[in-house]
Design a protein around this motif. Structure first.
Motif, PDB file in Angstrom:
ATOM      1  N   TYR A 164       1.812   7.373   1.576  1.00 18.86           N
ATOM      2  CA  TYR A 164       0.491   7.018   1.031  1.00 18.86           C
ATOM      3  C   TYR A 164      -0.680   8.108   1.474  1.00 18.86           C
ATOM      4  CZ  TYR A 164       1.048   2.053  -0.372  1.00 18.86           C
ATOM      5  OH  TYR A 164       1.429   1.102  -0.835  1.00 18.86           O
TER       6      TYR A 164
ATOM      7  N   ARG B 226      -7.807   8.319   0.008  1.00 15.89           N
ATOM      8  CA  ARG B 226      -8.383   6.878  -0.539  1.00 15.89           C
ATOM      9  C   ARG B 226      -7.361   5.752  -0.648  1.00 15.89           C
ATOM     10  NH1 ARG B 226     -13.239   8.767  -4.759  1.00 15.89           N
ATOM     11  NH2 ARG B 226     -14.374  10.128  -3.272  1.00 15.89           N
ATOM     12  N   VAL B 227      -6.344   6.011  -0.984  1.00 21.20           N
ATOM     13  CA  VAL B 227      -5.267   4.736  -1.278  1.00 21.20           C
ATOM     14  C   VAL B 227      -4.846   4.470  -0.126  1.00 21.20           C
ATOM     15  CG1 VAL B 227      -3.183   4.186  -2.134  1.00 21.20           C
ATOM     16  CG2 VAL B 227      -4.672   5.502  -3.772  1.00 21.20           C
TER      17      VAL B 227
ATOM     18  N   PHE C  38      -6.416   4.592   2.933  1.00 22.17           N
ATOM     19  CA  PHE C  38      -7.421   3.862   3.611  1.00 22.17           C
ATOM     20  C   PHE C  38      -7.577   2.493   3.168  1.00 22.17           C
ATOM     21  CE2 PHE C  38     -11.886   2.756   4.346  1.00 22.17           C
ATOM     22  CZ  PHE C  38     -11.933   2.818   5.742  1.00 22.17           C
ATOM     23  N   SER C  39      -7.619   2.506   1.747  1.00 21.81           N
ATOM     24  CA  SER C  39      -7.853   1.157   1.306  1.00 21.81           C
ATOM     25  C   SER C  39      -6.528   0.178   1.386  1.00 21.81           C
ATOM     26  CB  SER C  39      -7.900   1.233  -0.323  1.00 21.81           C
ATOM     27  OG  SER C  39      -9.164   1.832  -0.538  1.00 21.81           O
ATOM     28  N   TYR C  40      -5.424   0.702   1.408  1.00 19.03           N
ATOM     29  CA  TYR C  40      -4.227  -0.221   1.708  1.00 19.03           C
ATOM     30  C   TYR C  40      -4.396  -0.560   3.341  1.00 19.03           C
ATOM     31  CZ  TYR C  40       0.556  -1.619   2.409  1.00 19.03           C
ATOM     32  OH  TYR C  40       1.601  -2.064   2.993  1.00 19.03           O
TER      33      TYR C  40
ATOM     34  N   ARG D 183      -6.722  -1.095   5.043  1.00 25.60           N
ATOM     35  CA  ARG D 183      -7.834  -2.181   5.223  1.00 25.60           C
ATOM     36  C   ARG D 183      -7.418  -3.468   4.748  1.00 25.60           C
ATOM     37  NH1 ARG D 183     -13.744  -0.808   3.668  1.00 25.60           N
ATOM     38  NH2 ARG D 183     -13.960  -2.601   4.498  1.00 25.60           N
ATOM     39  N   LEU D 184      -6.576  -3.482   3.769  1.00 19.85           N
ATOM     40  CA  LEU D 184      -6.217  -4.566   3.095  1.00 19.85           C
ATOM     41  C   LEU D 184      -4.987  -5.197   3.982  1.00 19.85           C
ATOM     42  CD1 LEU D 184      -5.562  -6.904   0.840  1.00 19.85           C
ATOM     43  CD2 LEU D 184      -4.281  -4.961  -0.263  1.00 19.85           C
TER      44      LEU D 184
END
Length: 200
Positions: free
Chosen positions: A35, A40-41, A43-45, A47-48
């Protein structure tokens, strides 16, 4: 063999991720490295995953069995390997974790509710999803609607993990020598369904 390099650019985010991974798991996790090529991917992952870790409407043991059942259905060896370690860290019996990929052959190890949860995870993971009204109703009746929503979200999240890791070509990192993906995808035998005819 990984289909993507596991040496992402050395950004602040990937360095922090690698440090946290070593501190928590003893090694840098391959999915994080993969990743890391897209900040951005990644960081988003992350956080999820952090938010999902705080979900608490569903029993942790049931949640883990659902995750393992979905991973086994997709044949994600990385997820099964890590899941074995994670389950043992949570105090789950090794025998129970090891039997998840072929749970229908070891029904005596699992409660009726655990079997329903794994059946649901597998049905959700099929293409197309094979969830029936009866199966959903049985789980809502046993778990309640809040926990049922969480179960559904957890299985969907594991589908993301397993499908991404499999597409990346990631395999076991040695978290367990006991959790192996079957050589062939298990085909459920023709048996009487565990789904009750009416919800309790």
């Amino acid at each position: 063999m990984p289909r993507i390099s596991l040496t992402p650019p050395r950004t602040l985010l990937t360095r922090i991720g690698a440090w946290y991974s070593r501190r928590t798991y003893g090694k840098v996790l391959d999915p994080g490295q993969a990743y890391g090529h897209n900040a951005r991917v990644l960081f988003s992952y992350v956080r999820l995953e952090q938010r999902a870790a705080n979900w608490n409407a569903l029993d942790a043991g049931l949640k883990h069995l659902a995750v393992m059942a979905a991973a086994a259905r997709i044949n994600c060896s990385w997820c099964l390997d890590f899941g074995y370690w994670e389950g043992r860290e949570q105090g789950m019996a090794a025998e129970k974790i090891e039997r998840v990929p072929r749970w229908r052959e070891a029904r005596e190890v699992f409660s009726e509710l655990e079997q329903l949860v794994m059946e649901y995870a597998e049905a959700m993971t099929e293409t197309e999803p094979a969830v029936t009204d009866e199966l959903a109703a049985a789980l809502v009746g046993r778990l309640g609607e809040a926990a049922f929503v969480e179960l559904t979200a957890v299985v969907a999240l594991e589908n993301w993990r397993s499908r991404v890791n499999s597409a990346f070509g990631l395999t076991s990192q040695g978290f367990s020598d006991s959790c192996r993906v079957p050589a062939e995808r298990p085909v459920p035998p023709v048996v009487t369904p565990v789904t009750p005819t009416t919800a309790e």
